[in-house]
Design a protein around this motif. Structure first.
Motif, PDB file in Angstrom:
ATOM      1  N   GLY A 123       0.885  -1.280   0.072  1.00  0.00           N
ATOM      2  CA  GLY A 123      -0.153  -0.070   0.046  1.00  0.00           C
ATOM      3  C   GLY A 123       0.812   1.079   0.046  1.00  0.00           C
ATOM      4  N   VAL A 124       1.999   1.245   0.554  1.00  0.00           N
ATOM      5  CA  VAL A 124       3.107   2.280   0.737  1.00  0.00           C
ATOM      6  C   VAL A 124       3.631   2.542  -0.467  1.00  0.00           C
ATOM      7  CG1 VAL A 124       4.928   3.274   1.735  1.00  0.00           C
ATOM      8  CG2 VAL A 124       3.244   2.313   3.188  1.00  0.00           C
ATOM      9  N   VAL A 125       3.964   1.321  -1.168  1.00  0.00           N
ATOM     10  CA  VAL A 125       4.573   1.528  -2.322  1.00  0.00           C
ATOM     11  C   VAL A 125       3.578   1.941  -3.400  1.00  0.00           C
ATOM     12  CG1 VAL A 125       5.553  -0.044  -4.277  1.00  0.00           C
ATOM     13  CG2 VAL A 125       6.251  -0.485  -1.790  1.00  0.00           C
ATOM     14  N   TYR A 126       2.442   1.290  -3.581  1.00  0.00           N
ATOM     15  CA  TYR A 126       1.598   1.828  -4.730  1.00  0.00           C
ATOM     16  C   TYR A 126       1.306   3.323  -4.406  1.00  0.00           C
ATOM     17  CZ  TYR A 126       0.430  -3.159  -5.493  1.00  0.00           C
ATOM     18  OH  TYR A 126       0.547  -4.513  -5.514  1.00  0.00           O
ATOM     19  N   GLY A 127       1.048   3.890  -3.204  1.00  0.00           N
ATOM     20  CA  GLY A 127       0.761   5.299  -3.042  1.00  0.00           C
ATOM     21  C   GLY A 127       1.712   6.098  -3.112  1.00  0.00           C
ATOM     22  N   SER A 173      11.461   3.403   1.290  1.00  0.00           N
ATOM     23  CA  SER A 173      11.227   5.062   1.397  1.00  0.00           C
ATOM     24  C   SER A 173      12.565   5.859   1.285  1.00  0.00           C
ATOM     25  CB  SER A 173      10.662   5.612   2.958  1.00  0.00           C
ATOM     26  OG  SER A 173       9.470   5.064   3.028  1.00  0.00           O
ATOM     27  N   ALA A 174      13.650   5.049   1.832  1.00  0.00           N
ATOM     28  CA  ALA A 174      14.975   5.591   1.697  1.00  0.00           C
ATOM     29  C   ALA A 174      15.631   5.318   0.399  1.00  0.00           C
ATOM     30  CB  ALA A 174      15.961   4.921   2.602  1.00  0.00           C
ATOM     31  N   ALA A 175      15.338   4.530  -0.303  1.00  0.00           N
ATOM     32  CA  ALA A 175      15.750   4.087  -1.655  1.00  0.00           C
ATOM     33  C   ALA A 175      15.023   5.166  -2.553  1.00  0.00           C
ATOM     34  CB  ALA A 175      15.672   2.798  -2.168  1.00  0.00           C
ATOM     35  N   LEU A 176      13.527   5.198  -2.479  1.00  0.00           N
ATOM     36  CA  LEU A 176      12.771   6.062  -3.387  1.00  0.00           C
ATOM     37  C   LEU A 176      13.425   7.317  -3.210  1.00  0.00           C
ATOM     38  CD1 LEU A 176      10.503   6.403  -5.181  1.00  0.00           C
ATOM     39  CD2 LEU A 176       8.984   6.965  -3.069  1.00  0.00           C
ATOM     40  N   ARG A 177      13.703   8.020  -1.967  1.00  0.00           N
ATOM     41  CA  ARG A 177      14.062   9.332  -1.672  1.00  0.00           C
ATOM     42  C   ARG A 177      15.413   9.495  -2.567  1.00  0.00           C
ATOM     43  NH1 ARG A 177      15.573   8.753   3.252  1.00  0.00           N
ATOM     44  NH2 ARG A 177      13.455   9.091   4.161  1.00  0.00           N
ATOM     45  N   ALA A 188      10.108  15.376  -1.324  1.00  0.00           N
ATOM     46  CA  ALA A 188      10.733  14.792  -0.509  1.00  0.00           C
ATOM     47  C   ALA A 188       9.749  13.710   0.084  1.00  0.00           C
ATOM     48  CB  ALA A 188      10.712  15.858   0.890  1.00  0.00           C
ATOM     49  N   VAL A 189      10.433  12.501   0.805  1.00  0.00           N
ATOM     50  CA  VAL A 189      10.079  11.369   1.296  1.00  0.00           C
ATOM     51  C   VAL A 189      10.431  11.391   2.813  1.00  0.00           C
ATOM     52  CG1 VAL A 189       9.776   9.031   1.111  1.00  0.00           C
ATOM     53  CG2 VAL A 189      10.279  10.310  -0.911  1.00  0.00           C
ATOM     54  N   SER A 190       9.477  11.468   3.656  1.00  0.00           N
ATOM     55  CA  SER A 190       9.589  11.458   4.992  1.00  0.00           C
ATOM     56  C   SER A 190       9.030  10.162   5.758  1.00  0.00           C
ATOM     57  CB  SER A 190       9.003  12.624   5.570  1.00  0.00           C
ATOM     58  OG  SER A 190       9.786  13.766   5.632  1.00  0.00           O
ATOM     59  N   VAL A 191       9.795   9.480   6.694  1.00  0.00           N
ATOM     60  CA  VAL A 191       9.282   8.482   7.487  1.00  0.00           C
ATOM     61  C   VAL A 191       8.918   8.807   8.656  1.00  0.00           C
ATOM     62  CG1 VAL A 191       9.604   5.998   8.065  1.00  0.00           C
ATOM     63  CG2 VAL A 191      10.410   6.805   6.074  1.00  0.00           C
TER      64      VAL A 191
END
Length: 357
Positions: A123-127, A173-177, A188-191
């Protein structure tokens, strides 16, 4: 460095918007003037929430909704269409939807573990990918906020599948960032990594144990996490630990992994079980179905919930305020861990020496 709009000028998509952290975030964002696209599986709950937010005195129509299961990318793509039709797009996408399973991994059906990953990880990947595509096509900056957990860094026994999914969220998230930065896209990508939160988490989790589940103390109010999310929408950080317990656990796991694991396996199983409450029947929670009501908090959760009134100041100020105390606590733990390790080695030394000869 990219600059991001203040909350009152943002359009924010929130998945898992009808419960817990997502619901607290939606209400707080609407109060601060943001326009919202609310996403969850239950149409009735979504409509009720949108009516509540839009009916506030002096507030323009600020919320629309789209029913979608985050495990279905086709349904999530339709959310973009709703956002574009209502507001012309969005600035921030919050991936909040999630569920857990309480029980030993060896006793948990693989089908259930797969379903958990469909929601929590896929769900996180798709979103995230759908949000990134939209922001890239519109050539606009934005923020993707993914809900991790303290168990993104510190896996818990009896919540192994949940811990694994949150580890995966942090790595993705880190890789996508890094990839978005390499593409020059100002996204930006925040966790967000909360400690235990006073939400309907237990009510929504599947439980395969023989007793009712509980969350270890202390618990933090969902409003604290909501504030961290909205802070990240304006001033995004790589990761944000919410609650001193989360930061302490993460630092302890990184600096003394063996000692931390020993503590967790000793204390965490009993702290997640209510021995005085036998489980009458195994239930799936919301693993396969949606919740039926709007509820930020967990009814009947035993233990200590930090008071909402203690939430003051900005998220960054709170991070600075607790930092020294957390570091001191970790330092004390490491001294104790090193002392224990030294004693263990000393006790084992004669045995090891004898074994060599």
């Amino acid at each position: 460095m990219a600059s991001y709009k203040p909350v009152e000028r943002q359009i924010i998509v929130i998945t898992g918007a009808t419960s817990g952290i997502g619901l607290a975030t939606a209400r707080m964002a609407a109060k601060r003037g943001a326009r919202l696209v609310l996403v969850a599986r239950n149409q009735e709950a979504l409509a009720k929430l949108a009516d509540e937010l839009n009916a506030a005195p002096g507030r323009r129509r600020c919320a629309v909704w789209a029913a979608a299961d985050v495990a279905d990318p086709a349904q999530l793509r339709e959310v973009v269409g709703v956002a574009v039709e209502a507001f012309g797009g969005f600035d921030t996408w919050v991936n909040d939807a999630g569920v857990s399973i309480f029980g030993k991994l060896c006793e948990t059906d693989i089908r259930d573990q797969r379903r958990l990953f469909e929601t929590n990880y896929w769900g996180v990947v798709y979103g995230s990918l759908i949000a990134a595509d939209h922001l890239r096509a519109r050539q606009r900056g934005g923020v993707i906020i993914n809900l991790g957990s303290e168990v993104s860094d510190v896996p818990l026994p009896l919540q192994g599948a949940y811990s694994a999914s949150k580890h995966a969220v942090a790595a993705f998230s880190a890789a996508l960032r890094m990839e978005l930065a390499d593409d020059g896209l100002p996204v930006a990508v925040s966790v967000i990594k909360p400690a235990g939160v006073d939400t309907p988490f237990l009510e929504h989790a599947k439980n395969v144990m023989d007793v009712e589940a509980r969350l270890p103390d202390p618990l933090y109010p969902p409003e604290l996490v909501a504030e961290a999310i909205l802070d990240a929408a304006v001033d995004p950080q790589r990761e944000v630990h919410v609650g001193a317990a989360s930061k302490l656990a993460s630092m302890s796991a990184r600096m003394a992994p063996g000692f931390t694991e020993k503590l967790l396996r000793t204390f965490m199983p009993r702290m997640q079980r209510r021995e005085d409450r036998p489980l009458r029947e195994t239930h799936d929670g919301t693993l396969y179905r949606s919740g039926s009501k709007l509820d930020e908090h967990q009814p009947g959760q035993p233990g200590t919930v930090m008071p909402t009134g203690a939430i003051v100041g900005s998220t960054r100020a709170r991070r600075m305020a607790v930092g020294a105390g957390v570091i001191a606590a970790v330092g004390a733990g490491l001294v104790m861990a090193r002392s224990m390790t030294t004693r263990d080695r000393a006790a084992k030394a004669p045995t090891l020496a004898a074994a060599r000869f």
